[in-house]
Structures are given as C-alpha cells and as structure tokens.
Design a protein around this motif. Structure first.
Motif, PDB file in Angstrom:
ATOM      1  N   ILE A   1      33.674  41.463  45.154  1.00 39.47           N
ATOM      2  CA  ILE A   1      32.392  41.904  45.156  1.00 39.47           C
ATOM      3  C   ILE A   1      32.332  43.366  43.643  1.00 39.47           C
ATOM      4  CG2 ILE A   1      30.905  43.959  46.715  1.00 39.47           C
ATOM      5  CD1 ILE A   1      32.095  41.648  48.197  1.00 39.47           C
ATOM      6  N   ALA A   2      32.791  43.470  43.558  1.00 39.56           N
ATOM      7  CA  ALA A   2      32.463  44.285  42.393  1.00 39.56           C
ATOM      8  C   ALA A   2      32.077  44.027  40.887  1.00 39.56           C
ATOM      9  CB  ALA A   2      33.442  45.763  41.748  1.00 39.56           C
ATOM     10  N   ARG A   3      32.653  42.391  41.236  1.00 42.57           N
ATOM     11  CA  ARG A   3      31.580  41.217  39.486  1.00 42.57           C
ATOM     12  C   ARG A   3      30.757  40.861  40.458  1.00 42.57           C
ATOM     13  NH1 ARG A   3      37.997  39.980  39.813  1.00 42.57           N
ATOM     14  NH2 ARG A   3      37.708  37.980  40.895  1.00 42.57           N
ATOM     15  N   ILE A   4      30.839  40.682  41.657  1.00 42.15           N
ATOM     16  CA  ILE A   4      29.496  39.854  41.853  1.00 42.15           C
ATOM     17  C   ILE A   4      29.072  40.587  41.795  1.00 42.15           C
ATOM     18  CG2 ILE A   4      27.706  39.531  44.081  1.00 42.15           C
ATOM     19  CD1 ILE A   4      30.322  37.881  45.068  1.00 42.15           C
ATOM     20  N   GLU A   5      28.362  42.663  41.777  1.00 47.77           N
ATOM     21  CA  GLU A   5      27.396  43.187  41.616  1.00 47.77           C
ATOM     22  C   GLU A   5      27.416  43.859  40.358  1.00 47.77           C
ATOM     23  OE1 GLU A   5      28.270  46.611  44.139  1.00 47.77           O
ATOM     24  OE2 GLU A   5      28.107  45.916  45.963  1.00 47.77           O
ATOM     25  N   SER A   6      28.685  42.968  39.361  1.00 48.44           N
ATOM     26  CA  SER A   6      28.397  43.885  38.190  1.00 48.44           C
ATOM     27  C   SER A   6      27.422  42.137  36.964  1.00 48.44           C
ATOM     28  CB  SER A   6      29.432  43.926  37.180  1.00 48.44           C
ATOM     29  OG  SER A   6      30.631  42.654  37.701  1.00 48.44           O
ATOM     30  N   GLY A   7      27.613  41.368  37.840  1.00 50.68           N
ATOM     31  CA  GLY A   7      26.817  39.962  37.279  1.00 50.68           C
ATOM     32  C   GLY A   7      28.369  39.222  36.235  1.00 50.68           C
ATOM     33  N   LYS A   8      29.258  39.922  36.627  1.00 52.36           N
ATOM     34  CA  LYS A   8      30.179  39.088  35.913  1.00 52.36           C
ATOM     35  C   LYS A   8      31.002  37.619  36.624  1.00 52.36           C
ATOM     36  CE  LYS A   8      32.047  42.956  33.560  1.00 52.36           C
ATOM     37  NZ  LYS A   8      33.267  44.242  33.638  1.00 52.36           N
ATOM     38  N   MET A   9      30.159  37.804  38.214  1.00 56.28           N
ATOM     39  CA  MET A   9      30.651  36.589  38.761  1.00 56.28           C
ATOM     40  C   MET A   9      29.624  35.995  39.675  1.00 56.28           C
ATOM     41  SD  MET A   9      33.504  35.800  42.087  1.00 56.28           S
ATOM     42  CE  MET A   9      33.306  35.090  43.170  1.00 56.28           C
ATOM     43  N   THR A  10      29.417  34.829  39.584  1.00 59.28           N
ATOM     44  CA  THR A  10      27.908  34.375  40.111  1.00 59.28           C
ATOM     45  C   THR A  10      29.159  33.201  41.853  1.00 59.28           C
ATOM     46  OG1 THR A  10      26.952  33.648  37.946  1.00 59.28           O
ATOM     47  CG2 THR A  10      26.644  32.751  40.200  1.00 59.28           C
ATOM     48  N   PRO A  11      28.505  34.362  42.819  1.00 61.35           N
ATOM     49  CA  PRO A  11      29.221  33.637  43.948  1.00 61.35           C
ATOM     50  C   PRO A  11      27.990  32.125  44.458  1.00 61.35           C
ATOM     51  CG  PRO A  11      27.525  34.776  44.677  1.00 61.35           C
ATOM     52  CD  PRO A  11      27.716  35.407  43.039  1.00 61.35           C
TER      53      PRO A  11
END
Length: 91
Positions: free
Chosen positions: A60-70
């Motif tokens: 969730i942290a990576r998604i919210e930071s834009g580091k991960m595109t789900p």
C-alpha cells in the motif's frame, strides 16, 4: 501559460520520449492519489487498509507513493475488499 506548462513544452521539444515518460508518471500519480484518497475517506491507516485488502502495508505504501503501479486485478481486489468498485475512464 504557466511556468510548469512552459517547462513541460521545453522538455518535450528537447526529448521526443519526454511526453511518454511524463504521461506514465502522471498516471502513476493519479493512481497513488486515488488510492490514498480512498484509504483516507475510509478513515484507515495504511496498516488497517492493507489488512482489509489482504495486502502487505509495504505494498500500500509503494502504491501511495507512486513507486508501484498496481495491476487492474490488484486494484479490483483492493476495491472489492473495502466494498468499492473501480471504474476506468479515458480522457
């Protein structure tokens, strides 16, 4: 035209790949903001949101930071877990 618009135009003229990169980054940011807004609207911490969604808090942290595109599959899983339905629009 704003300073930002001028800078984007200037970079696009220098590098033909800039606009592709810029649009991809904008899409990542849109997903990050939308996911964060959903969590905040539900009144949940990242940890609580992750538990409800069956994901790790770090995801969730990576998604919210834009580091991960789900993937859309993951977006659907998260939305369903919190009683929401994702929608897709093209602009």
């Amino acid at each position: 035209m704003s300073w930002t618009d001028n800078k984007i135009k200037e970079e696009a003229q220098k590098d033909p790949n800039f606009m592709t990169w810029f649009e991809e980054e904008t899409n990542k940011l849109d997903i990050a903001v939308t996911m964060t807004d959903l969590r905040v609207d539900l009144g949940l911490t990242q940890r609580e949101f992750a538990e409800k969604a069956g994901k790790q808090q770090s995801v969730i942290a990576r998604i919210e930071s834009g580091k991960m595109t789900p993937s859309f599959k993951m977006i659907n899983e998260i939305a369903t877990a919190v009683g929401k339905k994702p929608t897709l629009t093209f602009n």
